[in-house]
Write an enzyme that holds these catalytic residues in place. Sequence first.
Site, mmCIF file in Angstrom:
data_model
loop_
_atom_site.group_PDB
_atom_site.id
_atom_site.type_symbol
_atom_site.label_atom_id
_atom_site.label_comp_id
_atom_site.label_asym_id
_atom_site.label_seq_id
_atom_site.Cartn_x
_atom_site.Cartn_y
_atom_site.Cartn_z
ATOM 1 N N LYS A 15 -37.392 -36.503 19.918
ATOM 2 C CA LYS A 15 -37.154 -37.812 19.004
ATOM 3 C C LYS A 15 -36.379 -37.722 19.255
ATOM 4 O O LYS A 15 -35.409 -36.934 19.993
ATOM 5 C CB LYS A 15 -37.671 -36.319 17.525
ATOM 6 C CG LYS A 15 -37.301 -37.655 16.723
ATOM 7 C CD LYS A 15 -37.877 -37.102 14.672
ATOM 8 C CE LYS A 15 -37.778 -37.514 14.283
ATOM 9 N NZ LYS A 15 -38.535 -37.038 12.270
ATOM 10 N N SER B 84 -41.906 -39.116 9.852
ATOM 11 C CA SER B 84 -40.838 -39.949 10.828
ATOM 12 C C SER B 84 -41.293 -39.406 12.392
ATOM 13 O O SER B 84 -40.574 -40.877 13.229
ATOM 14 C CB SER B 84 -39.295 -39.868 10.507
ATOM 15 O OG SER B 84 -38.771 -38.533 10.482
ATOM 16 N N SER C 156 -42.525 -34.683 7.980
ATOM 17 C CA SER C 156 -42.102 -35.527 9.207
ATOM 18 C C SER C 156 -43.274 -34.945 10.348
ATOM 19 O O SER C 156 -42.386 -35.708 11.683
ATOM 20 C CB SER C 156 -40.483 -36.091 9.329
ATOM 21 O OG SER C 156 -40.369 -36.932 8.395
#
Lengths: 543, 96
Positions: A106, A181, A205
Amino acid sequence: MGAPGQPAGHTRHMHVTREHLVGISGDLTALTAPEARDLLVRRQISATELAHAVLGQIERTESQVRSFITVTADEALAQARAADVALGGSDPGATPPLTGIPVALKDLFCTTGVQTTAGSRILEGFIPPYDATVVARLRAAGAVFVGKANMDEFAMGSSTENSGYHPTHNPWDVSRVPGGSSGGSAAAVSAGQAILSLGTDTGGSIRQPASLCSVTGLKPTYGRVSRYGVVAFASSLDQVGPFSIGVEGSAMVLQAIAGADPMDATTAPFAVPDYRSTIRDGVKGLRIGVPAEYFTAGMEPDVERLVREAIQTLTSLGATVHPVSLPYSEHGLATYYIIAPAEASSNLSRYNGIKYGLAALDEVDMTRAMDATRQRGFGNEPKRRIMLGTYALSSGYYDAYYRKAQQVRTLIKADFDNAFASVDVIASPVSPTVAFKMGARTDDPLAMYLSDVCTIPVNVAGLPGISVPCGFDHQGLPVGLQLIGKAFDEATLFRAAFAYEEATSFHRQRPPLAEQADSEASVNQAAMGAGNAAGGPQRAPHA
Amino acid sequence: MNLTPEDVDHVATLARLGITAEDRSRFAEQLSDVLEHFRALHALDTTGISPTAQVFNIHSVMRDDVARPSLPREQVLANAPRQEDGFFRVQAVLET
């Protein structure tokens, strides 16, 4: 861990041969992490081949999925070559456990020399001078980094539509969101663009995108994994965790990244157990709590049905089911959306155009320059949360909002403590709905926030939670089962989730988009005489 | 709970966040909606409940106070929008 194309649990191939694999699909991107490790160690495949396979899959599918902000192909191939040198030594089994395995990160983990944006334009061009602890640990474990995955800006969102760069699409239906997310990390693993990935989970997330993309995702206990070098969102809630196809890959990643870190004083000084040594111990006698409060209005009927079927499957494997009550969880959302923005408003104050990132150099006055830098650099969602958090902390409102939320947090946590006095894990849905259409919730922040109603209380209480694929709804869209554990008891979550996936085959089903790419690869390999491409991976979703 | 556009201006000033006229009315509406939804918290009796700031009781982690090497200055400054003589350069704070 049945081979693709066969019902899992029917036969288990602990040692898949290359020929067998190529005969099935010819596609290395369908491998789980433990399978890849096995083939690498026995030199059936090379790390370079595996890196080329995932980079090829990125090339074929990225225009549709858009999982990445940055693809680091050259670095990946260099790391893969180094891995092959290590694996070519006298004892390949002694190499670090993730040697040569492709991992997506990420884009909020600091990576030395590679741009790290947190999905925000305010950090465009930021090149960290150091690695986050989790990145350093994965590097030491031999991982190959394929790129920096897309995300909602500063991890604020549940759809990856809030990225300052571009939205990511769900590999199962590119007109729908992948969740967020950590949507890029989930989509990358789902589409075979990486074997493993790393995300963060502040309110769901990791688990929610894992559910929406049909991959495994784990949010470890608060304090289990270091956040040093991780762009901060809400410091009392943020936690780092893995995505994988199959539970065992997530266990391998957690094994590599967990444990105390002198650079993060919130890491717990507890020993990290050997997760894979107990993962096959089964669920006989395991006590599963089912909270009525987590099966509520607004939940899609297919989601409820599939989650209840999954609990039934665990029962058939020897677990017992017990009703538990978590009455304060209904206040989780409100509690979270006061605490998280309050902490975010403080954490995001560092983006002011002085030390790094975007700067309004055209302004001559410093405070005006800060106002302008933040106005131009932040997207709408960070602005909303900064406003909400600043308001909740401001003079005259602190007691009514922030202190009140912290008190309710105590009550939410006490509910879990009570429940865990009589059960070992708690089972619930991950998301009340399957993946929604892109754009459906972008103008309604509250509707977007409700995506995380089943995952948020777990962060508020600091507990570990895992999402595992548990089927497909009537439209063929994935659904996830959430298992919540006691603090620092990830081992039990892995054990229960692994027993469940061994009894089912959902985790083995790939999105058609990944398969189309596969069959092209298979044809190419067959044409090169690498083997018979007949068979093909299991087509999903099955009826 | 209704946030007025003036409230939004005040909070934006506290947060050092420049906002447009459009932001002002949109945030007033959206933040009011969110705060309204959270009103349920006010109805909960939390008398005598201590607040939780951090879930596990790990306090005051100490280490030896020993100097260690840190990042070289040029690496730290490498991302700075403006630098001068080894320092971060900022806009004027005081009028000259």
